[in-house]
Design an enzyme around this catalytic site. Structure first.
Site, short mmCIF file in Angstrom:
data_model
loop_
_atom_site.label_atom_id
_atom_site.label_comp_id
_atom_site.label_asym_id
_atom_site.label_seq_id
_atom_site.Cartn_x
_atom_site.Cartn_y
_atom_site.Cartn_z
N ARG A 233 145.95 47.50 118.81
CA ARG A 233 146.06 48.89 118.33
C ARG A 233 145.09 49.11 117.17
NH1 ARG A 233 151.68 48.19 114.89
NH2 ARG A 233 150.63 48.05 112.86
N ILE A 235 142.31 49.89 114.42
CA ILE A 235 140.87 49.64 114.33
C ILE A 235 140.44 48.60 115.37
CG2 ILE A 235 139.05 48.72 112.82
CD1 ILE A 235 140.60 49.96 110.43
N ASP A 277 149.70 33.99 117.68
CA ASP A 277 149.73 34.34 116.26
C ASP A 277 148.55 33.63 115.60
OD1 ASP A 277 150.19 34.46 113.52
OD2 ASP A 277 152.38 34.47 113.78
N ASN A 301 139.70 40.88 112.83
CA ASN A 301 140.19 42.22 112.45
C ASN A 301 141.66 42.21 112.05
OD1 ASN A 301 140.44 45.35 112.74
ND2 ASN A 301 141.93 44.49 114.18
N GLY A 303 145.05 42.13 110.36
CA GLY A 303 145.32 42.18 108.93
C GLY A 303 146.68 42.81 108.70
N ASN A 312 156.87 42.78 90.80
CA ASN A 312 157.95 42.87 91.79
C ASN A 312 157.65 42.10 93.07
OD1 ASN A 312 159.31 44.72 90.12
ND2 ASN A 312 158.07 46.41 90.94
N TYR A 366 146.83 41.79 98.83
CA TYR A 366 145.87 42.30 99.81
C TYR A 366 144.44 42.30 99.23
CZ TYR A 366 144.01 45.63 103.30
OH TYR A 366 143.29 46.25 104.29
N LYS A 370 141.27 40.18 100.69
CA LYS A 370 140.06 40.84 101.21
C LYS A 370 138.83 40.48 100.37
CE LYS A 370 141.93 42.96 104.72
NZ LYS A 370 141.56 42.60 106.10
N THR A 402 144.76 55.55 110.49
CA THR A 402 145.48 54.65 111.40
C THR A 402 146.96 54.66 111.02
OG1 THR A 402 145.26 52.77 109.90
CG2 THR A 402 143.55 52.99 111.57
N1 LIG Z 1 143.44 51.38 108.10
C1 LIG Z 1 142.72 51.32 107.00
O1 LIG Z 1 142.51 52.34 106.32
C2 LIG Z 1 142.07 50.04 106.58
C3 LIG Z 1 141.34 50.03 105.40
C4 LIG Z 1 140.72 48.85 105.00
C5 LIG Z 1 140.84 47.71 105.76
N2 LIG Z 1 141.58 47.73 106.91
C6 LIG Z 1 141.66 46.47 107.65
O2 LIG Z 1 141.29 46.71 109.02
C7 LIG Z 1 142.02 45.82 109.87
C8 LIG Z 1 142.77 46.59 110.96
O3 LIG Z 1 143.62 47.52 110.30
P1 LIG Z 1 144.53 48.58 111.11
O4 LIG Z 1 144.71 49.74 110.19
O5 LIG Z 1 143.98 48.81 112.46
O6 LIG Z 1 145.91 47.78 111.16
P2 LIG Z 1 147.11 47.84 112.24
O7 LIG Z 1 148.31 47.38 111.49
O8 LIG Z 1 147.15 49.15 112.93
O9 LIG Z 1 146.67 46.74 113.31
C9 LIG Z 1 146.60 45.37 112.98
C10 LIG Z 1 146.76 44.55 114.25
O10 LIG Z 1 146.70 43.17 113.85
C11 LIG Z 1 147.72 42.48 114.56
N3 LIG Z 1 148.14 41.29 113.83
C12 LIG Z 1 148.82 41.23 112.66
N4 LIG Z 1 149.11 39.97 112.35
C13 LIG Z 1 148.61 39.19 113.34
C14 LIG Z 1 148.61 37.80 113.58
N5 LIG Z 1 149.21 36.95 112.74
N6 LIG Z 1 148.01 37.32 114.69
C15 LIG Z 1 147.40 38.19 115.55
N7 LIG Z 1 147.38 39.51 115.37
C16 LIG Z 1 147.97 40.03 114.27
C17 LIG Z 1 148.85 43.48 114.66
O11 LIG Z 1 149.79 43.14 115.68
C18 LIG Z 1 148.10 44.77 114.96
O12 LIG Z 1 147.89 44.96 116.34
C19 LIG Z 1 142.92 45.00 108.96
O13 LIG Z 1 142.29 43.79 108.62
C20 LIG Z 1 143.04 45.88 107.74
O14 LIG Z 1 143.37 45.13 106.59
C21 LIG Z 1 142.20 48.87 107.33
#
Ligand SMILES: NC(=O)c1ccc[n+]([C@@H]2O[C@H](COP(=O)([O-])OP(=O)(O)OC[C@H]3O[C@@H](n4cnc5c(N)ncnc54)[C@H](O)[C@@H]3O)[C@@H](O)[C@H]2O)c1
Length: 461
Positions: A233, A235, A277, A301, A303, A312, A366, A370, A402
């Site tokens: 799902r 990004i 995982d 990707n 995260g 806390n 976080y 990163k 997202t």
């Molecule tokens: N959305 C934002 O604004 C934003 C901003 C900066 C960075 N990011 C980074 O971009 C990346 C994607 O973000 P997103 O918003 O699409 O997140 P999301 O939560 O929508 O999707 C993350 C996906 O990673 C998978 N995942 C989590 N833990 C896992 C594991 N242990 N093994 C395998 N898969 C795993 C989840 O099941 C999920 O499908 C992440 O690294 C996030 O930190 C996102």
């Protein structure tokens, strides 16, 4: 999750009201589609200072292949090129269609007088650049033996970032430092296309080196295998779709709980699903075993966030973030390089975040994870290229629309969306397009870069 403010300011009353109230004026960004793959308009090629003749010739060649028609210049030379004169760059707004893109070759700027050429070249044309247009400034690496050159070249960064903040109308401004135009072809094509809609205020270094041009620029990843973690799902899904569009066989990796979505996506893309995982100690070995034919593109990707202020934050909110976002990235990278699963010519793209560059309250875990990704990229990139022929880069997304950002409380979410030069959030596809540029076979001279996909966010800018 839809950005209603952006839709409102796209209407005439919305524009009127927000202008009267001095509110942000986001412009609907022009993104890539198969029907409209190129920017609408011409390319104006300007020169400041005296560039190296070989570089200039190579650049003219590369720009002729961008798909953009050269602008008719009122003054100056061939193919829309307005060449710098002995005393400065030529001036005068281009006649005819507004340029969709302006490339200013400032590689030959070596002193403060040369910076005057930069002003003289762009001052008369900047107003005429089309909405969602591009300004790309080209610079040279800083010369450690010439502090006048270094001052002038560093000045281009302040110039680029300042122009990015004031240019408006969905237009972007970026700086590329290069010594060899052909090595920068994939980078220039990306920045001069709708694919880079949400990338602004960035400084990208392209090393010298031979770039491998793909047989087909529309399907550069044909015959290659790409693995995207967390691809079920958000990004990751957009990255998987974009790499498949570019011809790759995509392996959609996600946790077993997301198996249904991972399988459905893999099926749609003609790829393969792999559920595991990523934090498992043997994740790298399991990926290698699932890819006996090898891997060309590895996208880290996956995260997670577990936000709390440090006072806390119990350890059980700290460690999962470190495990998913950083430790597993380090472990699987090491395993896939050591096993030779990642083939020469391979690409690793890790996902950082502007929170890792600027810091963010409530995100010590976080932000640390990163920032760790950035450290990994900078240290490993030269060695991975020398020893394995693999590049290592990072995307650092800003506010992307997202599920992760939809969960942010309304007022903080609204501030996050607007606090960037484009006054709107990015889309997953914006991160995906930047990832696809890093993954491109012609991007072999792009290494160790951290490129923000943040609309030039004010955070840490
Ligand atoms: N959305 C934002 O604004 C934003 C901003 C900066 C960075 N990011 C980074 O971009 C990346 C994607 O973000 P997103 O918003 O699409 O997140 P999301 O939560 O929508 O999707 C993350 C996906 O990673 C998978 N995942 C989590 N833990 C896992 C594991 N242990 N093994 C395998 N898969 C795993 C989840 O099941 C999920 O499908 C992440 O690294 C996030 O930190 C996102």
């Amino acid at each position: 999750m839809a950005d209603r403010y952006l839709s409102f300011t796209g209407t005439a009353p919305g524009r009127f009201l927000t202008r009267r109230l001095g509110l942000p004026q986001p412009a609907a960004l022009r993104r890539w589609s198969p029907e409209r793959p190129a920017l609408d308009g011409t390319l104006l090629h300007l020169v400041a200072g005296k560039p190296d003749p070989d570089l200039a010739a190579g650049l003219a060649d590369v720009l002729s292949r961008t798909g953009l028609r050269p602008a008719d210049a009122q003054t100056g030379g061939v193919m829309g090129t307005q060449t710098g004169t002995a005393t400065g760059a030529s001036a005068g707004a281009p006649a005819g269609t507004p340029p969709a893109a302006v490339v200013l070759d400032a590689t030959g700027v070596r002193d403060v007088a040369g910076l005057g050429d930069v002003h003289a070249a762009l001052h008369p044309v900047v107003r005429s650049v089309a909405a969602s247009g591009r300004v790309v400034v080209l610079g040279a690496p800083l010369d450690a033996a010439d502090h006048h050159q270094a001052a002038a070249q560093q000045a281009l960064e302040g110039f680029t970032r300042s122009l990015g903040k004031e240019i408006g109308r969905g237009r972007t401004v970026n700086l590329v430092r290069l010594t060899d135009a052909s090595a920068a072809e994939s980078t220039l094509r990306f920045l001069l296309s709708p694919k880079s809609a949400y990338v602004s205020g960035q400084v990208i270094h392209v090393d010298a080196g031979t770039a491998t041009a793909p047989e087909d620029w529309d399907r550069p990843l044909a015959g290659r295998t790409a693995l995207v973690t967390g691809a079920a799902r958000g990004i990751g899904e957009a990255v998987a779709q974009t790499l498949a569009r570019d011809g790759a066989h995509v392996v959609v990796l996600d946790v077993p709980a997301a198996e249904k979505d991972a399988r459905a996506l893999a099926e749609r893309l003609g790829g393969t699903a792999l559920t595991l995982d990523i934090t498992a100690a043997d994740a790298g070995e399991r990926i290698a075993a699932a890819l006996p034919g090898g891997l060309d593109v590895l996208i880290h990707n996956a995260g997670v966030t577990r936000d709390r202020r440090l006072v806390n934050m119990p350890a059980d909110r700290w460690s999962p973030v470190m495990e998913v976002n950083l430790a597993s990235v380090l472990r699987t990278t090491d395993a896939l390089l050591a096993s030779g699963t990642l083939r020469p010519g391979g690409r690793i793209v890790a996902t950082a975040s502007i929170a890792g560059l600027a810091g963010n309250a409530g995100q010590t875990n976080y932000g640390a994870s990163k920032a760790g990704v950035v450290g990994l990229v900078r240290s490993l990139a030269p060695r991975a290229l020398a020893e394995h022929g693999v590049t290592v880069n990072a995307v650092a997304p800003g506010f992307i629309e997202t599920r992760m950002t939809a969960a942010i409380p309304l007022f903080i979410r609204e501030a996050g969306r607007r606090m960037n030069s484009l006054a709107q959030g990015g889309l997953p596809v914006d991160v995906a397009e930047t990832t696809a540029w890093f993954a491109h076979p012609a991007s072999g001279a792009v290494n160790g870069q951290v490129v923000r996909v943040c609309g030039q966010s004010l955070l840490g800018a």
